[in-house]
Design a protein around this motif. Structure first.
Motif, mmCIF file in Angstrom:
data_model
loop_
_atom_site.group_PDB
_atom_site.id
_atom_site.type_symbol
_atom_site.label_atom_id
_atom_site.label_comp_id
_atom_site.label_asym_id
_atom_site.label_seq_id
_atom_site.Cartn_x
_atom_site.Cartn_y
_atom_site.Cartn_z
ATOM 1 N N MET A 1 94.236 12.635 34.293
ATOM 2 C CA MET A 1 93.088 14.141 34.099
ATOM 3 C C MET A 1 92.575 14.343 32.418
ATOM 4 N N ASN A 2 90.792 14.725 33.090
ATOM 5 C CA ASN A 2 90.177 14.667 32.110
ATOM 6 C C ASN A 2 90.391 15.829 31.342
ATOM 7 N N PHE A 3 89.657 15.752 29.556
ATOM 8 C CA PHE A 3 89.373 16.916 29.510
ATOM 9 C C PHE A 3 88.842 18.473 30.439
ATOM 10 N N LYS A 4 87.935 18.038 30.944
ATOM 11 C CA LYS A 4 87.399 19.170 32.112
ATOM 12 C C LYS A 4 87.989 19.839 33.338
ATOM 13 N N ASN A 5 89.032 18.652 33.545
ATOM 14 C CA ASN A 5 90.613 19.645 35.145
ATOM 15 C C ASN A 5 91.190 20.319 33.528
ATOM 16 N N LEU A 6 91.655 19.581 32.350
ATOM 17 C CA LEU A 6 92.430 20.162 31.769
ATOM 18 C C LEU A 6 91.851 21.934 31.499
ATOM 19 N N LYS A 7 91.296 21.970 30.779
ATOM 20 C CA LYS A 7 90.830 23.361 30.161
ATOM 21 C C LYS A 7 90.481 24.002 31.746
ATOM 22 N N GLU A 8 89.515 23.714 33.052
ATOM 23 C CA GLU A 8 90.005 24.200 33.963
ATOM 24 C C GLU A 8 91.214 25.114 34.826
ATOM 25 N N TYR A 9 91.724 23.624 34.778
ATOM 26 C CA TYR A 9 93.086 23.598 34.882
ATOM 27 C C TYR A 9 94.118 25.072 33.966
ATOM 28 N N LEU A 10 93.913 25.309 32.524
ATOM 29 C CA LEU A 10 95.031 26.248 31.222
ATOM 30 C C LEU A 10 93.926 27.623 32.057
ATOM 31 N N ALA A 11 92.690 27.875 32.428
ATOM 32 C CA ALA A 11 91.752 29.088 32.684
ATOM 33 C C ALA A 11 92.532 29.346 34.022
#
Length: 80
Positions: A1-11
């Motif tokens: 999981m890259n940073f963008k997906n992690l950021k979207e998931y946390l959002a």
């Protein structure tokens, strides 16, 4: 999981938190008060369970070992 997906998931998780608790309709200062009270209560529950649950588990084990025929500690100490 890259940073963008992690950021979207946390959002997405934060958005779900806002929807479930209903605080999306509050003003920012009301949100901060609500979150402070909620996280303080959660922290107190975690601390209390960390401090007191082991004591109660030990007492329950001693109680049930006495009921179901476990030897008392003094007898075990004499045998050693």
């Amino acid at each position: 999981m890259n940073f963008k997906n992690l950021k979207e998931y946390l959002a997405w998780l934060y958005y779900q938190y806002l929807l479930i608790t209903g605080i999306y309709v509050l003003e920012p200062w009301e949100k901060s008060i609500f979150n402070s009270i909620l996280f303080s209560a959660i922290a107190m529950v975690i601390y209390t369970s960390y401090v007191f649950v082991p004591i109660h588990v030990r007492l329950a084990l001693e109680f049930f070992s006495g009921i179901f025929g476990g030897q008392p500690e003094s007898t075990m100490a004499l045998m050693n």
